[in-house]
Write a protein that holds these residues in place. Sequence first.
Motif, short mmCIF file in Angstrom:
data_model
loop_
_atom_site.label_atom_id
_atom_site.label_comp_id
_atom_site.label_asym_id
_atom_site.label_seq_id
_atom_site.Cartn_x
_atom_site.Cartn_y
_atom_site.Cartn_z
N LEU A 378 30.44 6.74 40.04
CA LEU A 378 30.52 6.66 41.49
C LEU A 378 29.91 7.92 42.10
O LEU A 378 29.37 7.89 43.20
N VAL A 381 26.31 7.29 42.39
CA VAL A 381 26.04 6.44 43.56
C VAL A 381 26.03 7.31 44.82
O VAL A 381 25.27 7.06 45.75
N GLY A 382 26.90 8.32 44.83
CA GLY A 382 27.00 9.15 46.03
C GLY A 382 28.25 8.83 46.82
O GLY A 382 28.27 8.93 48.04
N THR A 383 29.32 8.42 46.12
CA THR A 383 30.58 8.17 46.80
C THR A 383 31.28 9.50 47.06
O THR A 383 31.35 10.32 46.16
N THR A 415 20.29 3.20 47.40
CA THR A 415 21.63 3.61 46.99
C THR A 415 22.52 2.39 46.84
O THR A 415 23.29 2.27 45.88
N VAL A 416 22.41 1.48 47.81
CA VAL A 416 23.20 0.25 47.72
C VAL A 416 22.82 -0.53 46.47
O VAL A 416 23.68 -0.99 45.72
N LEU A 419 24.24 0.76 43.26
CA LEU A 419 25.65 0.47 43.05
C LEU A 419 25.83 -0.68 42.08
O LEU A 419 26.74 -0.69 41.25
N PHE A 420 24.92 -1.65 42.18
CA PHE A 420 25.04 -2.87 41.36
C PHE A 420 25.06 -2.53 39.88
O PHE A 420 25.92 -2.97 39.13
N LEU A 423 28.09 -0.47 38.71
CA LEU A 423 29.29 -1.31 38.60
C LEU A 423 29.19 -2.25 37.41
O LEU A 423 30.21 -2.61 36.83
#
Lengths: 480, 501
Positions: A378, A381-383, A415-416, A419-420, A423
């Motif tokens: 995460l 991802v940049g969370t 970035t979105v 995420l895929f 995850l």
Amino acid sequence: MTAAAEANENLAALVPELALTGTAVVALVAGSWLPRRRQWIVAVLAAAACGAGLVATAVTTAAGDRQTVFSGTFTVDAATGAGRFTVLGALLLLVAMAVPEIRGHPRETEYHVLLLLTGAGTLVLVGATDLLTLFSGYLLAGIPAYALTGFGKDARGTEAALKYYLMGALLGTTMLAGTALLYAADRTTGYRAAATAADSAPYGLVAVGFVGVLAGLLFKAGAVPAHFWLPDAAAGAPPAVAAYVTTLPKIGALVAGYRLLYEALPAAAGALSVVPAAVAAATMTLGNLAAFFQTEIRRLLAYSAISQVGYLLVPLAVAGRSGLAQQALLLYLAAYAAANLGAFAVLAALPAARGLDDHRGLARRRPVLAAVLVVCLLGLVGTPPTGVFLGKLQVFATAVEGGAGWLAVLAVANTVASLFYYLRWLAPVFAPGEAAAPVNAPAAHGRWPVAAACAAAAVSLALGLAGGAVLPAVQDQLPR
Amino acid sequence: MLSVLTFLPLLVCVLLLALPGSLPDRWCTWTWVATAAVDLALVAVLWAGFEPGGGMQAEQRMRWIPGAGVGYHVGVDGLSLPLLALTCLLFLAAAGYSLRGTRATRAYVCLFLFLQTVCLGVFVALDLILFFVFFDLSIVGMYFVIAGWGHGERARAAALKFFLYTFTGSLALLLGFIGLYLAAEPHTFDLVDLARARPLAGRGGYAALVLLALGVGLAVKTPTVPFHTWLPPAHTEAPAAGSAVLAGVLLKMGTYGFLRIAMPLLPGSWRRYALAIAVVGAVSVVYGALVALAQTDFKRMIAYTSVNHMGYIVLAVGAAGTLAGTDVQARSLAVTGAVVQMVSHGLITGALFLLTGVLYRRGRTYAMDAWSGLAAHTPRFAAVTAVAAFAAVGIPGFSGFVAEFQILTGSLASQAVATAVALLGLLLTAALFLRALRTMFLGTPRLPGSVPVGGPGDLDAREAVPTVTLLAVALVIGVAPRFLLDVVEPAGRTVAELVAR
């Protein structure tokens, strides 16, 4: 440049570099005499060298002094300091991560010596303010890395090393040719002198030379279109070396690229920044697309590393047009290094797990490793509140401020998308069920990579939560 | 005070994780109940000491990342205090409901404690990045709730969709925040400073882009049509307590963002595009109700009514930005109605989702036509569900009526057409809830084959207390709303004035 600066040959400014190279020589000699069961002493020496380098960097950063040494060929400033912290910290993690693979290996000493040398080369890249220093850094960082990639002497490692070497040789030549062209145009190889000479130099020559030099750096960073070696190297080399090739060369290459754009070509940078901008856009997008359906974890991480270079190139694309570019690059590099090394440390702790499904049920068997994976993936991802979040925030802000809002939008879209696949890896970790038995067997000396993983995750979180303490250290703008 | 309130659940979460593995599951859940109760008590203390109309209170401001213009700045006013209370109450209800036990209890409890901190954090944050941090972490927490404790393989797909959608929204939001940050001189993410400085006043195109980014980001979270498609699968596949928190609290983050960030910081653009916002609201109201009418799955139907109910809020905030043909009183009425609707929807839909969980426990299915004449077997469950359904329809006496009445009255003058269209939604909701009640509870008794021998048991105390409590609070607000309106009205007026400046 004043005569005093010209004559500055202060070796004390180069303590981290000297510590690494000096220890490499001592370690090589010591390693030839030590019996195999005591070769761990070499690892301790390597760690001590990194520690000494970190202490020296801390002292330099705390004092806040900035100097150029050896006729302006090497600069010690905020960027060098941040780069040194990141590189030396990463080397420490790499030494710890390699323990299960390397302890008792017939070539244990060689591993550490090569690691120290390539680390020294990376440090030279970080601080070089002269094209020839830059190129020697390129070679010093590169050649030991080729050998490290083939360290396992197996088919995949050999193939990866060969690809890495050939690509490096080709783009190294390009880089040297670019250096020659820039020298022809500017009559100097020093950045500071080149910046003043660039106004009267023929623009075409400068542009071609610049692209040539940048090509070598982009190869090192693993940017599109010179990225093909990276997935093979990451999948073929031992886990610790895979962690190395996806992390350290980027630090050296991107800081060097930023320096080149910011310090050596300020006049021309405005027009030439389209090159890093285009490469950034292509790299983040293609890296992501290629990562989507990888089933081998290390290849997935390698493509993730490629896409991350895309984000990291954004500050280069707006170098000189946004005051945030430098802090964005340096902070992101440090945060990325922590998150990426953390993920690879988990792989080093589970060397038999190569496919995504091999991590099924990891959360129940090894909750600590699963927690590290959550923080690091995460984080990639940049969370929030990880360091990469702060880095990404700065990267987006610098893109908008530098007039490249489209790059910020593209980076957000990527970035979105990223995420895929992160995850895709995390989902089996928390899914019920069991992976095949041999995968679960804990490695000998498995505590070392676990410790490295925890340390990396902690650094990743700390960079986000305590970013307030880190940012001032990287904000001090480079001279131009 | 606010920091204690916010971080207490996280602290307990860390402590629970640090305790040895032999801790009985029941202790974990009871710890959660106790923590939620303490947090609710803290909110009550905060409410008692709150001075209506006193603006931002219990403020706390510290340096966090000054180099990036980010600070730790929290505070509470009439907009956020009701939502804080709602959050604490809903988490307490979810905790009580979870006393019946679940898989991997400790991880479940820790995740919910983490979520509570994150939700409270969103509502107290007065710094855009602090807001974003909590906003984003709520997505992460909810992802793990849905993927880990949802209904199998489909839940993981729904969780992924939820994560991707809302994460996209949150990044759009982040771009908007960066736009605000760069426009302010000196660069800052502080909400109060930004509202004072109004960095985007008179910058038409740039301000419109920032509003677009913020609007998309918040609209995904709310959700409004056409960004709502993540919501039905996420709600349907989540465990009941997760659905209740998702619908009751997480959706409010979107509409709260409109009130807290978009309206005060971008008043000019907000006024210019108010019509579009009101239209999106009205469309959400009608579309959500129509699609809900077409559902055969009880939980999915309730999920779609969330789109409908949240649509009223969007309509209200749109109307609050329309100056023509209206006065500040009507506009502040619309804003007040929006806040009351947030609270009301949280209470009623939270209760409804917990009740669907009760249904699922009995027969492992949400399909409405699988059940018939259930009232004969489970009179208490039927009665509570009927009350919740009527409350959701908006009959007088419950909070929904107060909220929707204020919204429609406040919006009618400025957005007459949109309001008239939205009225249709009331009719549709009534129809769909009545149909659902008739199908499941009346008629000849018929149960799905999955019900164990001995028939479905009625509501037990651990299910009845949380749901009835939520409905009782909705009833109190419906009958005697002054205690809530006294807090909300001054804040609503402030927002209406900020938009008009």
